[in-house]
Design a protein around this motif. Structure first.
Motif, mmCIF file in Angstrom:
data_model
loop_
_atom_site.group_PDB
_atom_site.id
_atom_site.type_symbol
_atom_site.label_atom_id
_atom_site.label_comp_id
_atom_site.label_asym_id
_atom_site.label_seq_id
_atom_site.Cartn_x
_atom_site.Cartn_y
_atom_site.Cartn_z
ATOM 1 N N ASP A 90 0.853 -1.179 0.000
ATOM 2 C CA ASP A 90 0.000 0.000 0.000
ATOM 3 C C ASP A 90 0.893 1.234 0.000
ATOM 4 O O ASP A 90 2.015 1.217 0.506
ATOM 5 C CB ASP A 90 -0.897 0.018 1.245
ATOM 6 N N HIS A 91 0.367 2.289 -0.569
ATOM 7 C CA HIS A 91 1.097 3.550 -0.558
ATOM 8 C C HIS A 91 1.179 4.049 0.879
ATOM 9 O O HIS A 91 0.278 3.856 1.676
ATOM 10 C CB HIS A 91 0.386 4.576 -1.433
ATOM 11 N N GLU A 92 2.284 4.700 1.188
ATOM 12 C CA GLU A 92 2.457 5.221 2.528
ATOM 13 C C GLU A 92 1.414 6.302 2.793
ATOM 14 O O GLU A 92 1.198 7.189 1.973
ATOM 15 C CB GLU A 92 3.851 5.806 2.683
ATOM 16 N N LEU A 93 0.788 6.219 3.928
ATOM 17 C CA LEU A 93 -0.229 7.188 4.317
ATOM 18 C C LEU A 93 0.461 8.464 4.776
ATOM 19 O O LEU A 93 1.333 8.436 5.641
ATOM 20 C CB LEU A 93 -1.092 6.617 5.443
ATOM 21 N N VAL A 94 0.088 9.576 4.170
ATOM 22 C CA VAL A 94 0.648 10.867 4.551
ATOM 23 C C VAL A 94 -0.379 11.571 5.428
ATOM 24 O O VAL A 94 -1.479 11.893 4.988
ATOM 25 C CB VAL A 94 0.963 11.727 3.307
ATOM 26 N N VAL A 95 -0.020 11.764 6.680
ATOM 27 C CA VAL A 95 -0.918 12.375 7.654
ATOM 28 C C VAL A 95 -0.530 13.837 7.829
ATOM 29 O O VAL A 95 0.637 14.128 8.093
ATOM 30 C CB VAL A 95 -0.838 11.633 9.008
ATOM 31 N N PRO A 96 -1.489 14.749 7.676
ATOM 32 C CA PRO A 96 -1.145 16.160 7.861
ATOM 33 C C PRO A 96 -0.816 16.454 9.326
ATOM 34 O O PRO A 96 -1.319 15.791 10.240
ATOM 35 C CB PRO A 96 -2.407 16.904 7.425
ATOM 36 N N ALA A 103 -5.332 24.577 10.106
ATOM 37 C CA ALA A 103 -5.455 25.552 9.018
ATOM 38 C C ALA A 103 -6.577 25.171 8.060
ATOM 39 O O ALA A 103 -7.331 26.037 7.591
ATOM 40 C CB ALA A 103 -4.127 25.665 8.270
ATOM 41 N N ILE A 104 -6.713 23.891 7.775
ATOM 42 C CA ILE A 104 -7.793 23.422 6.894
ATOM 43 C C ILE A 104 -9.150 23.707 7.533
ATOM 44 O O ILE A 104 -10.069 24.209 6.886
ATOM 45 C CB ILE A 104 -7.634 21.913 6.592
ATOM 46 N N ALA A 114 -17.108 22.199 11.119
ATOM 47 C CA ALA A 114 -17.590 21.342 12.209
ATOM 48 C C ALA A 114 -17.409 19.867 11.846
ATOM 49 O O ALA A 114 -16.980 19.053 12.671
ATOM 50 C CB ALA A 114 -19.055 21.648 12.510
ATOM 51 N N PHE A 115 -17.735 19.532 10.609
ATOM 52 C CA PHE A 115 -17.580 18.156 10.128
ATOM 53 C C PHE A 115 -16.106 17.745 10.171
ATOM 54 O O PHE A 115 -15.760 16.668 10.662
ATOM 55 C CB PHE A 115 -18.133 18.066 8.700
ATOM 56 N N LEU A 116 -15.227 18.612 9.671
ATOM 57 C CA LEU A 116 -13.793 18.305 9.644
ATOM 58 C C LEU A 116 -13.216 18.173 11.048
ATOM 59 O O LEU A 116 -12.405 17.296 11.318
ATOM 60 C CB LEU A 116 -13.045 19.381 8.857
ATOM 61 N N ARG A 117 -13.665 19.050 11.940
ATOM 62 C CA ARG A 117 -13.174 18.979 13.327
ATOM 63 C C ARG A 117 -13.619 17.668 13.977
ATOM 64 O O ARG A 117 -12.850 17.011 14.677
ATOM 65 C CB ARG A 117 -13.664 20.171 14.134
ATOM 66 N N LEU A 118 -14.868 17.286 13.757
ATOM 67 C CA LEU A 118 -15.364 16.027 14.305
ATOM 68 C C LEU A 118 -14.574 14.849 13.734
ATOM 69 O O LEU A 118 -14.213 13.924 14.461
ATOM 70 C CB LEU A 118 -16.861 15.880 14.021
#
Length: 177
Positions: A90-96, A103-104, A114-118
């Motif tokens: 599998d490709h290596e998972l890049v975690v921000p 920032a996102i 709210a969705f992204l924070r959850l």
């Protein structure tokens, strides 16, 4: 040809079998299918698809379909059992970074933020987040209960039980609540 209904395959597994295997194996009669034929199909698929998709095709579609054919006496052995999936890296998972995630979220419109924070704070899957109902959100108790998930079907969204069919509760920090 073994139909999806006869094989009891999920819609997703049937879609994989149809979309990816038919071109490679569809012209071979079932009683003439050999592990080498399956190997050749997997070599091609590994060049086109993610490793997890090739595994899903093998484990969720081809191998069970051929196992059913063995049980029905249509073939003596399952050619997928001896087929070589090859190296499925599998490709290596890049975690921000936490700063990038912040920032996102800050750049998003309020509902999406709210969705992204959850998502970021609970680690819930996308489909599980989409299946969340307000009745399962306890802002005072700072928790959410994940019970259902939304999945993309043939032409529609479908609600189903969470992966693993287990409900779980996630505790929210005060800022997230």
């Amino acid at each position: 040809e073994l139909s999806r209904a006869h094989l009891s395959l999920s819609h997703r597994a049937h879609r994989h079998a149809t979309a990816h295997l038919k071109d490679h194996l569809g012209a071979i009669a079932l009683d003439r299918l050999r592990p080498a034929d399956v190997d050749r199909a997997y070599v091609t698929l590994r060049g086109q698809l993610a490793a997890s998709t090739v595994r899903r095709i093998h484990n969720g579609a081809l191998h069970p379909a051929l196992a059913r054919a063995v049980r029905w006496g249509l073939i003596a052995t399952n050619p997928a059992t001896d087929a070589d999936l090859g190296t499925l890296d599998d490709h290596e998972l890049v975690v921000p970074s936490p700063v990038a995630v912040g920032a996102i979220i800050a750049a998003a419109e309020p509902a999406l933020a709210a969705f992204l924070r959850l998502a970021a704070t609970t680690g819930a899957r996308r489909g599980t987040l989409c299946g969340l109902r307000w009745s399962r959100v306890d802002l005072d108790g700072r928790s959410v209960r994940f019970e259902r998930a939304m999945v993309v079907g043939a032409d529609c969204l479908t609600e189903k039980a969470n992966k693993g069919r287990r409900a779980y509760v996630a505790t929210l920090g005060p800022d997230t609540a």
